[in-house]
Enzyme design. Structure first.
Site, PDB file in Angstrom:
ATOM      1  N   ARG A 108       0.820  -1.216   0.000  1.00  0.00           N
ATOM      2  CA  ARG A 108       0.000   0.000   0.000  1.00  0.00           C
ATOM      3  C   ARG A 108       0.856   1.269   0.000  1.00  0.00           C
ATOM      4  NH1 ARG A 108      -3.230  -0.866   4.525  1.00  0.00           N
ATOM      5  NH2 ARG A 108      -2.011   0.564   5.786  1.00  0.00           N
ATOM      6  N   ASP A 155      -7.952  21.647  -9.021  1.00  0.00           N
ATOM      7  CA  ASP A 155      -8.241  20.526  -9.927  1.00  0.00           C
ATOM      8  C   ASP A 155      -7.732  20.940 -11.303  1.00  0.00           C
ATOM      9  OD1 ASP A 155      -9.318  18.680 -11.683  1.00  0.00           O
ATOM     10  OD2 ASP A 155     -11.221  18.504 -10.603  1.00  0.00           O
ATOM     11  N   TYR A 181     -16.103  20.693 -10.680  1.00  0.00           N
ATOM     12  CA  TYR A 181     -16.703  19.405 -11.054  1.00  0.00           C
ATOM     13  C   TYR A 181     -17.821  19.053 -10.065  1.00  0.00           C
ATOM     14  CZ  TYR A 181     -16.349  14.314 -12.061  1.00  0.00           C
ATOM     15  OH  TYR A 181     -16.576  13.007 -12.396  1.00  0.00           O
ATOM     16  N   LYS A 199      -8.376  11.008 -17.239  1.00  0.00           N
ATOM     17  CA  LYS A 199      -8.523  11.807 -18.452  1.00  0.00           C
ATOM     18  C   LYS A 199      -7.220  11.777 -19.263  1.00  0.00           C
ATOM     19  CE  LYS A 199     -12.539  12.511 -16.635  1.00  0.00           C
ATOM     20  NZ  LYS A 199     -12.885  13.587 -15.727  1.00  0.00           N
TER      21      LYS A 199
HETATM   22  C1  LIG Z   1     -13.518  13.413 -14.373  1.00  0.00           C
HETATM   23  C2  LIG Z   1     -13.139  14.507 -13.489  1.00  0.00           C
HETATM   24  C3  LIG Z   1     -12.901  14.290 -12.142  1.00  0.00           C
HETATM   25  C4  LIG Z   1     -13.106  12.967 -11.487  1.00  0.00           C
HETATM   26  O1  LIG Z   1     -12.282  11.969 -11.999  1.00  0.00           O
HETATM   27  P1  LIG Z   1     -12.724  10.431 -11.902  1.00  0.00           P
HETATM   28  O2  LIG Z   1     -11.480   9.714 -12.245  1.00  0.00           O
HETATM   29  O3  LIG Z   1     -13.847  10.261 -12.869  1.00  0.00           O
HETATM   30  O4  LIG Z   1     -13.162  10.184 -10.497  1.00  0.00           O
HETATM   31  C5  LIG Z   1     -12.499  15.357 -11.373  1.00  0.00           C
HETATM   32  N1  LIG Z   1     -12.351  16.585 -11.905  1.00  0.00           N
HETATM   33  C6  LIG Z   1     -12.578  16.835 -13.195  1.00  0.00           C
HETATM   34  C7  LIG Z   1     -12.391  18.205 -13.713  1.00  0.00           C
HETATM   35  C8  LIG Z   1     -12.988  15.809 -14.023  1.00  0.00           C
HETATM   36  O5  LIG Z   1     -13.242  16.070 -15.303  1.00  0.00           O
END
Ligand SMILES: *Cc1c(COP(=O)(O)O)cnc(C)c1O
Length: 397
Positions: free
Chosen positions: A61, A188, A116, A213
Site C-alpha cells: 500500500r 483541480d 466538477y 482523463k
Molecule cells: C472526471 C473529473 C474528475 C473525477 O475523476 P474520476 O477519475 O472520474 O473520479 C475530477 N475533476 C474533473 C475536472 C474531471 O473532469
C-alpha cells in the site's frame, strides 16, 4: 552496467522529462519500463531490518517500484515546487483525499462555483456531515474572494477552467488571498495538466489530476494523482496513510504508459480543439463557443497569462432550439460518442445544464449547451460529422 537516459538530473524541458523521468534501467536489467509489481507483502531479510522498517519498500500500500516510477515522472513534470505525489483510485478520490487531509471539524472551505459537480457533492455531503462548512464563490471574483475568508477558512478549492462552463478563475489572485489568510489552495488541474498549467508555481499548494482523463489518455483506467508543495505534503502524506488510499498496479502501469506520450497527444488535442472551436464560431447554429484559448473568450487574458496551451475540451451554446432538435444532432453524429469522462483518444459530446447545481452564480446561457471533447481523429472527418449533426438539427427545428 551503464545505460543512457536515466540518472538523477532531469533535463529542463517538460516534454523531455516525461520521457526520461522515472527510469531505473539498471534495476530493470536493461528493460526500459518497470515491471507491474503486484505486491502486498515485502519480506525483510533480518529481524533487525524488520524492527527498523528498513528497506526501500515496506508494504504494497505504501509503494512499489511501479508506483515509484510514476511518482517520479509526475514530480519531474510538476517541477521543483513539488514535494511529493500521492496516487488514488480515481480523480474524485484524489479530490476527497486532499480535502480530508487538510480539513477538520469546525473548518470553513471556499469552493469555486464552477468545480466538477461530484466535488461539490462531496463537500455538501460528507464534509458537511463531518462539520466542515462550504461557501461557493463566483469563478470570476478574482482578488474579490478576499472578502469571503473567515477566521476558520482553511482551504480553497478551484478548477481552471471549469470543465463544463469554462470560466477562467484568476488562480494567482486567489492563491495570494488564501496565503494572506493562512489557507491552502487545492486546484483541480485536470483540463490543462501540469504540462500546460504549472499550478504549483502559481501559488497552488495541492494540484489534482483526474488521471482518468489525459494522463491515462486511452479511456481505459480510473485514476487520480495529488501533487503537493512542501507546505502541504506532510498533511497529505499523513492523510493518504491514515485513509489507506492506494491504486491498483495495472492502473498505475497504464497511467505510466499514458503519461509518456502526454506531450504529443495533448498538442494534437489542443490544435484540433482550437481549429474546431474556430470553425464552430462561424456556424449559424452556434451562439457562443466557450473556449479560453479563443481571443473572444472572456477568460482569454488569464488563459494567455497563466497557461501555455489548451486541451481538447470545450463547450458551445446553440441558438435557441427545441430539445428534439438537439437530440437529432446528438443521434446523428457518429464520431462524437455520447458519454461522460473525456481525455481519451476519441471525440465525445454531451448536453449539460450547470443551472441544475450552481449556487453562487446564475447559469443562463440563452440556448442549449453542449460539451465537446475533440479526440485524435482527422479534423476534416470531425467537421463532416458535425456538419451532418447540424443538418439534422435544422431539419428537426
Ligand atoms: C472526471 C473529473 C474528475 C473525477 O475523476 P474520476 O477519475 O472520474 O473520479 C475530477 N475533476 C474533473 C475536472 C474531471 O473532469
Amino acid at each position: 552496467m551503464s545505460f543512457s537516459n536515466d540518472g538523477p538530473v532531469h533535463p529542463q524541458q517538460p516534454a523531455t522529462r516525461l520521457v526520461t523521468a522515472g527510469r531505473d534501467t539498471e534495476a530493470q536489467k536493461g528493460f526500459v519500463n518497470p515491471p507491474v509489481v503486484h505486491g502486498s507483502t515485502v519480506l525483510y531479510p533480518t529481524a533487525d531490518d524488520l524492527h527498523a522498517h528498513r528497506g526501500e519498500y515496506q508494504y504494497g500500500r505504501h509503494g512499489t517500484p511501479t508506483t515509484r516510477a510514476l511518482q517520479d515522472v509526475l514530480i519531474a513534470l510538476e517541477g521543483p515546487q513539488c514535494a511529493g505525489v500521492g496516487l488514488a483510485p480515481s480523480g474524485l478520490a484524489a479530490i476527497s483525499t486532499a480535502l480530508l487531509s487538510v480539513l477538520k471539524a469546525g473548518d470553513h472551505l471556499l469552493v469555486c462555483d464552477n468545480v466538477y459537480r461530484p466535488s461539490r457533492n462531496f463537500c455538501n455531503g460528507m464534509l458537511a456531515r463531518y462539520g466542515v462548512e462550504t461557501t461557493y464563490f463566483d469563478p470570476l471574483t478574482g482578488a474579490g474572494v478576499d472578502a469571503l475568508f473567515k477566521p476558520n477558512t482553511r482551504a480553497v478549492l478551484v478548477e481552471a477552467p471549469g470543465s463544463q462552463s469554462f470560466e477562467m478563475p484568476d488562480i494567482p489572485a486567489i492563491a495570494a488571498a488564501a496565503r494572506a489568510h493562512g489557507a491552502l489552495v487545492i486546484d483541480d488541474n485536470t483540463w490543462a495538466t501540469p504540462l500546460y498549467h504549472r499550478s504549483l508555481e502559481q501559488g497552488v499548494d495541492i494540484s489534482i489530476q483526474a488521471a482518468t482523463k489525459y494522463i491515462g489518455g486511452h479511456s481505459d483506467i480510473m485514476f487520480g494523482t495529488i501533487s503537493a508543495n512542501a507546505k502541504a505534503w506532510p498533511l497529505l502524506a499523513e492523510g493518504i496513510r491514515l485513509l489507506g488510499v492506494c491504486a491498483g498496479p495495472d492502473d498505475v502501469y497504464l497511467a505510466l504508459r499514458g503519461i509518456r506520450t502526454l506531450s504529443v497527444r495533448l498538442a494534437q488535442h489542443y490544435h484540433s480543439g482550437l481549429e474546431i472551436a474556430r470553425w464552430l464560431q462561424a456556424r449559424p447554429e452556434v451562439a457562443r463557443v466557450l473556449h479560453p484559448a479563443l481571443d473572444s473568450d472572456p477568460g482569454h487574458a488569464i488563459w494567455k497569462r497563466d497557461f501555455t496551451g489548451a486541451s481538447g475540451l470545450f463547450s458551445i451554446v446553440l441558438k435557441p432550439a427545441p430539445q428534439k432538435a438537439v437530440d437529432a444532432l446528438l443521434d446523428t453524429v457518429k464520431l462524437f460518442g455520447m458519454g461522460y469522462s473525456w481525455g481519451g483518444f476519441e471525440s465525445l459530446i454531451i448536453p449539460f445544464d450547470c443551472g441544475e447545481y450552481r449556487t453562487a452564480t446564475k447559469w443562463a446561457p440563452g440556448g442549449p449547451a453542449l460539451r465537446l471533447h475533440i479526440g485524435l481523429e482527422s479534423i476534416d472527418d470531425l467537421k463532416a460529422d458535425l456538419d451532418r449533426g447540424f443538418a439534422a438539427l435544422e431539419a428537426a427545428m
